[in-house]
Design an enzyme around this catalytic site. Sequence first.
Site, PDB file in Angstrom:
ATOM      1  N   SER A 183       0.839  -1.197   0.000  1.00  0.00           N
ATOM      2  CA  SER A 183       0.000   0.000   0.000  1.00  0.00           C
ATOM      3  C   SER A 183       0.880   1.254   0.000  1.00  0.00           C
ATOM      4  O   SER A 183       1.658   1.455  -0.930  1.00  0.00           O
ATOM      5  CB  SER A 183      -0.955  -0.037   1.196  1.00  0.00           C
ATOM      6  OG  SER A 183      -1.908   0.985   1.122  1.00  0.00           O
TER       7      SER A 183
ATOM      8  N   HIS B 105      -7.179  -5.375  -1.312  1.00  0.00           N
ATOM      9  CA  HIS B 105      -6.032  -4.519  -1.042  1.00  0.00           C
ATOM     10  C   HIS B 105      -5.046  -5.135  -0.050  1.00  0.00           C
ATOM     11  O   HIS B 105      -3.834  -4.945  -0.162  1.00  0.00           O
ATOM     12  CB  HIS B 105      -6.525  -3.167  -0.509  1.00  0.00           C
ATOM     13  CG  HIS B 105      -5.446  -2.160  -0.300  1.00  0.00           C
ATOM     14  ND1 HIS B 105      -4.776  -1.552  -1.338  1.00  0.00           N
ATOM     15  CD2 HIS B 105      -4.906  -1.644   0.846  1.00  0.00           C
ATOM     16  CE1 HIS B 105      -3.892  -0.702  -0.856  1.00  0.00           C
ATOM     17  NE2 HIS B 105      -3.944  -0.746   0.468  1.00  0.00           N
TER      18      HIS B 105
ATOM     19  N   ASP C 245       4.195  24.030  -1.144  1.00  0.00           N
ATOM     20  CA  ASP C 245       5.597  23.873  -1.531  1.00  0.00           C
ATOM     21  C   ASP C 245       6.158  22.495  -1.169  1.00  0.00           C
ATOM     22  O   ASP C 245       7.337  22.346  -0.864  1.00  0.00           O
ATOM     23  CB  ASP C 245       6.459  24.969  -0.894  1.00  0.00           C
ATOM     24  CG  ASP C 245       6.400  24.965   0.622  1.00  0.00           C
ATOM     25  OD1 ASP C 245       5.546  24.259   1.195  1.00  0.00           O
ATOM     26  OD2 ASP C 245       7.220  25.680   1.254  1.00  0.00           O
TER      27      ASP C 245
END
Length: 455
Positions: free
Chosen positions: A169, A431, A378
């Site tokens: 993951s 998953h 940023d």
Amino acid sequence: MIAYPLAIICHRLNNNAYNKVNAMNHPSPQLTFAGMVAQKHHFTLPLDYADPDGAQISIFAREISSPENSAKSLPFIVFFQGGPGFGAVRPAANGGWIKRALKEYRVLLLDQRGTGLSTPVNYACLSHLTSNEQSQYLSHFRADNIIRDAEAIRQQLTDNQKWTILGQSFGGFCVLKYLNDAPQGLAEAYITGGIPSLTRSADEVYQATYKRVLAKNHDFFTRFTDAQCLIKALANHIENNQVLLATGERLTVEMLQLLGINIGMEQGPESVYYLLEQALIDTPTGTQVNPLFLAHFCQLLDFNTNPIFALLHESIYCQQTRSNWAAHRVRQTYSEFNYSSDKPFLFTGEMVYPWFFEQFGNLKPLKQAAEDLAQKSDWPMLYNLETLANNQVPVSAAIYSEDMFVEMQYSLETAARVGNLKYWVTSEYEHNGIRMDGEHILDRLIAINRGEKLR
């Protein structure tokens, strides 16, 4: 100047002549349990690698070997877990992917910075900082610094020998970042359930994953034909009555929808359904929410105990852009998730919303820091496309076609842009497949990487 927590100040780096980071490993005696031999390692590393002599944090790693191999100088395989914000697996037995790995490796289970036995991140540890200082501090907990930690540990623990990495993951994000930043430290790499897009924004990611969540909702309510009645009865009850969780917060419909993070996992739908079956009980004073439900509900949702996930989850996609609560904004285009009693109830997935920091008790003190991080524009770039295109490290990946958390088409896009990456697409697993059948999955990925005949 930020006044960092005492736990960090106590781990200040003592070197003055090194150009590279001195990891300062403090190993423990070996421990034996359940068919494995383990040794604990504590490393003192910079919070900010741009200021290596500044504030320090502790990173914990557990080294595991099989009894028959514990005295051998086997290479390491390092596991990067899912998240962000969760400690490494605590194995209770020699099984799953660890069993396969121990045949030829020593396993290193790394508690990524801020998790497990590493210097913790929570509201208590950050309470003496201003919100601006908190967000500055937390900005150092993305994959880029996780990989800097790993490289510093590798150079110290292995005498600069190459090692192999495995990412599950979010750990897959870490694997790609490692390939991007420090491929010289790697022999091989493996990814399960976690090939991220190299270029797509958080908005694009959530546009795709909301569709996958809708599909998983359809599957869930088709399988469990009375689940819609059960969940609507519970939702209507908590809308009209004050129900407190075991952790003290008021249970809301929005919280209830978060159980959907489990319906994208192996055995997760069953766990959610069985919980719903016993949610409401009849008492002499009327219908009430079962205290057992309230306790188990908290166990299935760990935002209170693992705040990094809520604080930094969306930032894992950010490169010179702000997330600006992407999942919350994209949700506005999917009105079916906005519950009312005259429409079907739908679960959400792993999405993080700004209201977390108003409703979860341990997140409330970090509300302004979360807002600052959501507006931070940023964030450093994560990937260099040319570097990854020229990758020489052998990489193999398992891509789960039915994965609720990772858009398969985005994974395939990335796979096509990373040199020397081979992949296996399967609909067999959800998953968390590596937790359910890890021995087979890792064995197959090793065979793919090495060009061996698949068993």
